[in-house]
Write a protein that holds these residues in place. Structure first.
Motif, PDB file in Angstrom:
ATOM      1  N   ARG A 202       1.065  -1.385   0.138  1.00  0.00           N
ATOM      2  CA  ARG A 202       0.180   0.225   0.141  1.00  0.00           C
ATOM      3  C   ARG A 202       0.821   1.171   0.007  1.00  0.00           C
ATOM      4  NH1 ARG A 202      -4.428  -1.820   4.614  1.00  0.00           N
ATOM      5  NH2 ARG A 202      -5.562  -3.370   3.285  1.00  0.00           N
ATOM      6  N   TYR A 203       2.055   1.057   0.753  1.00  0.00           N
ATOM      7  CA  TYR A 203       2.750   2.414   0.800  1.00  0.00           C
ATOM      8  C   TYR A 203       3.606   2.326  -0.599  1.00  0.00           C
ATOM      9  CZ  TYR A 203       6.898   5.197   1.479  1.00  0.00           C
ATOM     10  OH  TYR A 203       7.683   6.198   1.246  1.00  0.00           O
ATOM     11  N   LEU A 204       4.027   1.397  -1.139  1.00  0.00           N
ATOM     12  CA  LEU A 204       4.501   1.447  -2.434  1.00  0.00           C
ATOM     13  C   LEU A 204       3.596   2.044  -3.444  1.00  0.00           C
ATOM     14  CD1 LEU A 204       7.103   0.973  -3.777  1.00  0.00           C
ATOM     15  CD2 LEU A 204       6.533  -1.353  -4.283  1.00  0.00           C
ATOM     16  N   GLU A 205       2.496   1.965  -3.428  1.00  0.00           N
ATOM     17  CA  GLU A 205       1.409   2.506  -4.369  1.00  0.00           C
ATOM     18  C   GLU A 205       1.480   3.871  -4.425  1.00  0.00           C
ATOM     19  OE1 GLU A 205      -1.552  -1.602  -4.288  1.00  0.00           O
ATOM     20  OE2 GLU A 205      -2.149   0.335  -3.237  1.00  0.00           O
ATOM     21  N   THR A 206       1.921   4.501  -3.315  1.00  0.00           N
ATOM     22  CA  THR A 206       1.773   5.946  -3.094  1.00  0.00           C
ATOM     23  C   THR A 206       3.094   6.748  -3.434  1.00  0.00           C
ATOM     24  OG1 THR A 206       2.270   5.758  -0.715  1.00  0.00           O
ATOM     25  CG2 THR A 206      -0.086   5.643  -1.277  1.00  0.00           C
ATOM     26  N   VAL A 207       3.964   6.079  -3.278  1.00  0.00           N
ATOM     27  CA  VAL A 207       5.588   6.797  -3.394  1.00  0.00           C
ATOM     28  C   VAL A 207       5.832   6.903  -4.958  1.00  0.00           C
ATOM     29  CG1 VAL A 207       7.167   4.785  -2.977  1.00  0.00           C
ATOM     30  CG2 VAL A 207       7.797   6.824  -2.187  1.00  0.00           C
ATOM     31  N   LYS A 208       6.763   8.297  -5.088  1.00  0.00           N
ATOM     32  CA  LYS A 208       7.322   8.122  -6.389  1.00  0.00           C
ATOM     33  C   LYS A 208       8.496   7.594  -6.408  1.00  0.00           C
ATOM     34  CE  LYS A 208       8.616  11.770  -9.646  1.00  0.00           C
ATOM     35  NZ  LYS A 208       8.671  13.442  -9.812  1.00  0.00           N
ATOM     36  N   VAL A 209       8.659   6.690  -7.346  1.00  0.00           N
ATOM     37  CA  VAL A 209       9.964   6.238  -7.511  1.00  0.00           C
ATOM     38  C   VAL A 209      10.617   6.495  -8.887  1.00  0.00           C
ATOM     39  CG1 VAL A 209       9.356   4.099  -6.181  1.00  0.00           C
ATOM     40  CG2 VAL A 209       8.948   4.032  -8.656  1.00  0.00           C
ATOM     41  N   ASP A 210      11.941   6.352  -9.311  1.00  0.00           N
ATOM     42  CA  ASP A 210      12.435   6.316 -10.530  1.00  0.00           C
ATOM     43  C   ASP A 210      13.676   5.163 -10.544  1.00  0.00           C
ATOM     44  OD1 ASP A 210      15.002   7.261  -8.909  1.00  0.00           O
ATOM     45  OD2 ASP A 210      14.183   9.343  -9.185  1.00  0.00           O
ATOM     46  N   GLU A 211      14.617   5.457 -11.721  1.00  0.00           N
ATOM     47  CA  GLU A 211      15.376   4.291 -11.867  1.00  0.00           C
ATOM     48  C   GLU A 211      16.509   4.441 -10.674  1.00  0.00           C
ATOM     49  OE1 GLU A 211      16.610   8.426 -13.815  1.00  0.00           O
ATOM     50  OE2 GLU A 211      14.767   6.989 -13.713  1.00  0.00           O
ATOM     51  N   ARG A 212      16.625   5.349  -9.982  1.00  0.00           N
ATOM     52  CA  ARG A 212      17.607   5.332  -8.705  1.00  0.00           C
ATOM     53  C   ARG A 212      17.098   4.814  -7.356  1.00  0.00           C
ATOM     54  NH1 ARG A 212      19.873  10.939  -7.291  1.00  0.00           N
ATOM     55  NH2 ARG A 212      17.623  11.426  -7.274  1.00  0.00           N
ATOM     56  N   THR A 213      15.714   4.516  -7.652  1.00  0.00           N
ATOM     57  CA  THR A 213      15.159   3.775  -6.464  1.00  0.00           C
ATOM     58  C   THR A 213      15.656   2.350  -5.959  1.00  0.00           C
ATOM     59  OG1 THR A 213      13.178   5.211  -6.373  1.00  0.00           O
ATOM     60  CG2 THR A 213      13.077   3.559  -5.045  1.00  0.00           C
ATOM     61  N   VAL A 214      15.766   2.050  -4.698  1.00  0.00           N
ATOM     62  CA  VAL A 214      16.335   0.848  -4.225  1.00  0.00           C
ATOM     63  C   VAL A 214      15.239   0.508  -3.427  1.00  0.00           C
ATOM     64  CG1 VAL A 214      17.950  -0.288  -2.943  1.00  0.00           C
ATOM     65  CG2 VAL A 214      18.745   1.069  -4.466  1.00  0.00           C
ATOM     66  N   LEU A 215      14.534  -0.990  -3.554  1.00  0.00           N
ATOM     67  CA  LEU A 215      13.652  -1.450  -2.645  1.00  0.00           C
ATOM     68  C   LEU A 215      14.385  -2.974  -1.990  1.00  0.00           C
ATOM     69  CD1 LEU A 215      10.449  -1.207  -5.148  1.00  0.00           C
ATOM     70  CD2 LEU A 215      11.455   0.515  -3.559  1.00  0.00           C
ATOM     71  N   CYS A 216      14.410  -2.726  -0.908  1.00  0.00           N
ATOM     72  CA  CYS A 216      14.774  -4.120  -0.006  1.00  0.00           C
ATOM     73  C   CYS A 216      13.741  -4.786   0.748  1.00  0.00           C
ATOM     74  CB  CYS A 216      15.811  -3.689   0.744  1.00  0.00           C
ATOM     75  SG  CYS A 216      17.292  -2.840  -0.248  1.00  0.00           S
ATOM     76  N   VAL A 217      13.311  -5.867   0.386  1.00  0.00           N
ATOM     77  CA  VAL A 217      12.247  -6.563   1.116  1.00  0.00           C
ATOM     78  C   VAL A 217      12.976  -7.569   1.991  1.00  0.00           C
ATOM     79  CG1 VAL A 217      10.057  -7.862   0.970  1.00  0.00           C
ATOM     80  CG2 VAL A 217      10.793  -6.233  -0.914  1.00  0.00           C
ATOM     81  N   LEU A 218      12.788  -7.161   3.493  1.00  0.00           N
ATOM     82  CA  LEU A 218      13.525  -8.137   4.301  1.00  0.00           C
ATOM     83  C   LEU A 218      12.461  -8.884   5.268  1.00  0.00           C
ATOM     84  CD1 LEU A 218      16.157  -5.491   5.844  1.00  0.00           C
ATOM     85  CD2 LEU A 218      16.198  -7.045   3.626  1.00  0.00           C
ATOM     86  N   THR A 219      11.354  -8.641   4.762  1.00  0.00           N
ATOM     87  CA  THR A 219      10.310  -9.140   5.782  1.00  0.00           C
ATOM     88  C   THR A 219      10.357 -10.737   5.808  1.00  0.00           C
ATOM     89  OG1 THR A 219       8.448  -8.883   3.911  1.00  0.00           O
ATOM     90  CG2 THR A 219       8.655  -7.310   5.775  1.00  0.00           C
ATOM     91  N   HIS A 220      10.509 -11.249   4.832  1.00  0.00           N
ATOM     92  CA  HIS A 220      10.405 -12.820   4.487  1.00  0.00           C
ATOM     93  C   HIS A 220       9.353 -13.468   5.027  1.00  0.00           C
ATOM     94  CE1 HIS A 220      12.545 -13.844   8.082  1.00  0.00           C
ATOM     95  NE2 HIS A 220      13.439 -12.845   7.864  1.00  0.00           N
ATOM     96  N   ASP A 221       8.180 -12.813   4.800  1.00  0.00           N
ATOM     97  CA  ASP A 221       6.768 -13.231   5.181  1.00  0.00           C
ATOM     98  C   ASP A 221       5.778 -13.271   4.213  1.00  0.00           C
ATOM     99  OD1 ASP A 221       4.070 -13.357   6.334  1.00  0.00           O
ATOM    100  OD2 ASP A 221       4.852 -12.627   8.183  1.00  0.00           O
ATOM    101  N   THR A 222       5.179 -14.337   3.514  1.00  0.00           N
ATOM    102  CA  THR A 222       4.515 -14.221   2.492  1.00  0.00           C
ATOM    103  C   THR A 222       3.218 -13.157   2.459  1.00  0.00           C
ATOM    104  OG1 THR A 222       4.722 -16.744   2.268  1.00  0.00           O
ATOM    105  CG2 THR A 222       2.784 -15.790   1.198  1.00  0.00           C
ATOM    106  N   LYS A 223       2.628 -13.053   3.369  1.00  0.00           N
ATOM    107  CA  LYS A 223       1.691 -11.988   3.482  1.00  0.00           C
ATOM    108  C   LYS A 223       2.184 -10.749   3.106  1.00  0.00           C
ATOM    109  CE  LYS A 223       1.245 -11.237   8.506  1.00  0.00           C
ATOM    110  NZ  LYS A 223       2.033 -12.305   9.079  1.00  0.00           N
ATOM    111  N   PHE A 224       3.314 -10.349   3.481  1.00  0.00           N
ATOM    112  CA  PHE A 224       3.957  -8.874   2.947  1.00  0.00           C
ATOM    113  C   PHE A 224       4.788  -9.048   1.613  1.00  0.00           C
ATOM    114  CE2 PHE A 224       4.115  -8.859   7.834  1.00  0.00           C
ATOM    115  CZ  PHE A 224       3.036  -7.839   8.018  1.00  0.00           C
ATOM    116  N   ASP A 225       5.390 -10.240   1.729  1.00  0.00           N
ATOM    117  CA  ASP A 225       6.307 -10.273   0.637  1.00  0.00           C
ATOM    118  C   ASP A 225       5.615 -10.168  -1.002  1.00  0.00           C
ATOM    119  OD1 ASP A 225       8.179 -10.476   2.449  1.00  0.00           O
ATOM    120  OD2 ASP A 225       8.926 -12.507   1.819  1.00  0.00           O
ATOM    121  N   ILE A 226       4.768 -11.221  -0.968  1.00  0.00           N
ATOM    122  CA  ILE A 226       3.960 -11.363  -2.180  1.00  0.00           C
ATOM    123  C   ILE A 226       3.308 -10.077  -2.711  1.00  0.00           C
ATOM    124  CG2 ILE A 226       2.440 -12.824  -3.661  1.00  0.00           C
ATOM    125  CD1 ILE A 226       5.135 -14.205  -2.819  1.00  0.00           C
ATOM    126  N   PRO A 227       2.806  -9.488  -1.879  1.00  0.00           N
ATOM    127  CA  PRO A 227       2.123  -8.041  -2.594  1.00  0.00           C
ATOM    128  C   PRO A 227       2.872  -7.232  -3.045  1.00  0.00           C
ATOM    129  CG  PRO A 227       0.751  -9.029  -0.537  1.00  0.00           C
ATOM    130  CD  PRO A 227       2.094  -9.716  -0.755  1.00  0.00           C
TER     131      PRO A 227
END
Length: 379
Positions: free
Chosen positions: A252-277
Motif C-alpha cells: 500500500r505504501y509503495l502504491e503512494t510513493v514516487k519512484v525512479d531508476e535510482r530507487t532501491v527496494l529491499c524486502v526483508l520481511t520474508h513473510d508471504t503475506k507481506f512479500d508477495i503483494p
C-alpha cells in the motif's frame, strides 16, 4: 561540490577570497569522479578533494595563481611510465580540472543551492569553461527558471535547454552548444553541476537486519525509508537513523510513493503475506534494484507464488533473491554490507567478482582523452 558548499558559503559570508577546483572530465582509472571538488582559501586553507591526495598539492599552487590573477584555468593531470611518482596520478588515470576564483554570483548561487538541497528541489549550476562567453561565468537553474546570464538572450535560451537536459540525468557533466549551423552562433562549453534529491532506499520489514541496512544506506547517500505494517516494531527508537518511518502495509505504501531508476527496494520481511503483494508491485516498477531476503527454499517457493500472480520471466529476472552478494556475511552489519555491495554492482552493471579475478577497468566511465579544450598538461 555538495560536501563543501557549507564551508564555501561561510568563506563568502566572511569575505574570504577562495578558488574552486573541480574535476570536469576523467579518463581511465581516475581516483574520483566528475564533479569532485576542492577549494583553497587565500590563507591556504583547503577543503574537499579531487584525487585522494595524488595532485592536491599541485592544485593548491594553481589555485593560488588563479586567486592572484583572477583568471580561471584548465589543467590536465595524468601519469607517464617514466614519471609515475611525481605530479600525476599513479593509478594510471587522467583528470581534467577547472580552477576558478569565487565570484560574487557564485556565493549567491551557493546559498540558493544549499536551500534547494534542504528542500529536495532539483537545481543545477552551470559554469562557462570555454568558448565565446567569459570563462567562469555562472548561471543557475531552479524550478525551470534560469538565474544569471551568459551575456546574451540567445546564449541564455540555449543554455537553459542544455542545463535542463543535464539536470534530468542527475549527473555532473560537460555540455557544449553553438557553432556553425546550430541554433546559437556562439560556441560555449559549460560544466554543469547538478544538485538533485538523494536517491530513495525503501527498506520493508522492521527486523534486526534492517537497522544495519538503514545505516549503510545513509552512508551511501540514500534517503532511507523504513516501512512495516507493525507499529510495535517500526519505531524511531529502533531505527533512529532512518529519514522516514512509515507504518503501513508495504504494497500500500509503495502504491503512494514516487519512484525512479535510482530507487532501491529491499524486502526483508520474508513473510508471504507481506512479500508477495509488495514484490508483485515492485517488480513492475521502473526502479533500479529490487532485493528480497530469504533462504533458497523460501526463494523458490516465493518465485512460484509470484508466477501465480502473473509475473513474467522478464519481471522475475529483476529480483535479487536471496538478497546480497555471497561474501559469507552472518551478522546484521555483514549482511547489510553484502546487500549494499550488490546494489552498487547492479547500479554499475558490474559482475560483483573480486577485482583480483577480473580484468575489467576498475572504475566505470573510461574513455579516450578529449582534445577539444585547451589544457596545460602535467604528467
Amino acid at each position: 561540490m555538495r560536501e563543501i558548499v557549507d564551508q564555501l558559503i561561510r568563506w563568502h559570508e566572511d569575505g574570504v577570497r577562495f578558488a574552486v577546483a573541480t574535476v570536469i572530465r576523467t579518463f581511465s582509472s581516475a581516483p574520483q569522479g566528475v564533479g569532485a571538488a576542492m577549494a583553497v582559501s587565500a590563507a591556504g586553507e583547503v577543503v574537499g578533494s579531487i584525487s585522494g591526495g595524488c595532485v592536491e598539492a599541485a592544485v593548491v599552487d594553481i589555485a593560488e595563481t588563479v586567486l592572484d590573477s583572477g583568471i580561471p584555468t584548465h589543467q590536465r593531470f595524468g601519469v607517464s611510465d617514466d614519471d609515475a611518482f611525481t605530479i600525476g596520478l599513479t593509478c594510471g588515470g587522467t583528470i581534467d580540472v577547472f580552477v576558478e576564483p569565487a565570484t560574487p554570483d557564485m556565493g549567491i548561487f551557493l546559498k540558493r543551492i544549499r536551500n534547494s538541497v534542504h528542500t529536495h528541489t532539483p537545481t543545477a549550476m552551470a559554469t562557462v569553461i570555454a568558448g565565446d562567453a567569459p570563462a567562469g561565468r555562472h548561471v543557475l537553474l531552479v524550478n525551470d527558471t534560469l538565474e544569471g546570464t551568459l551575456g546574451s538572450t540567445g546564449r541564455d535560451r540555449v543554455a537553459r535547454t542544455q542545463v535542463t537536459g543535464a539536470l534530468h540525468t542527475g549527473a555532473d557533466s560537460v555540455v557544449r552548444f553553438g557553432g556553425t549551423g546550430q541554433e546559437c552562433v556562439d560556441d560555449v562549453t559549460l560544466f554543469v553541476r547538478t544538485f538533485t534529491p538523494p536517491p530513495h532506499m525503501i527498506v520493508f520489514g522492521a527486523i534486526d537486519f534492517a537497522d544495519s541496512l538503514v545505516q549503510i544506506g545513509k552512508m551511501l547517500g540514500y534517503f532511507v525509508t523504513l516501512c512495516d505494517a507493525r507499529p510495535t516494531f517500526a519505531t524511531r527508537a529502533r531505527f533512529p537513523q532512518a529519514d522516514e518511518i512509515v507504518v503501513e502495509w508495504p504494497h500500500r505504501y509503495l502504491e503512494t510513493v514516487k519512484v525512479d531508476e535510482r530507487t532501491v527496494l529491499c524486502v526483508l520481511t520474508h513473510d508471504t503475506k507481506f512479500d508477495i503483494p509488495v514484490l508483485t508491485k515492485a517488480l513492475r516498477l521502473p526502479v533500479g534494484y529490487v532485493g528480497a531476503m530469504g533462504s533458497r527454499r523460501t526463494t523458490v517457493r516465493r518465485e512460484s507464488e509470484l508466477r501465480e500472480q502473473g509475473l513474467t520471466d522478464v519481471e522475475l529476472s529483476r529480483l535479487h533473491a536471496p538478497i546480497g552478494l555471497d561474501i559469507g556475511g552472518r551478522t546484521p552489519f555483514e549482511t547489510a554490507i553484502s546487500i549494499a555491495a550488490e546494489i552498487i554492482s547492479a547500479r554499475e552493471e558490474r559482475s560483483g567478482v573480486s577485482l583480483k579475478n577480473g580484468d575489467a577497468a576498475i572504475h566505470s566511465g573510461s574513455g579516450a582523452v578529449d582534445p577539444t579544450l585547451p589544457f596545460m598538461v602535467a604528467v
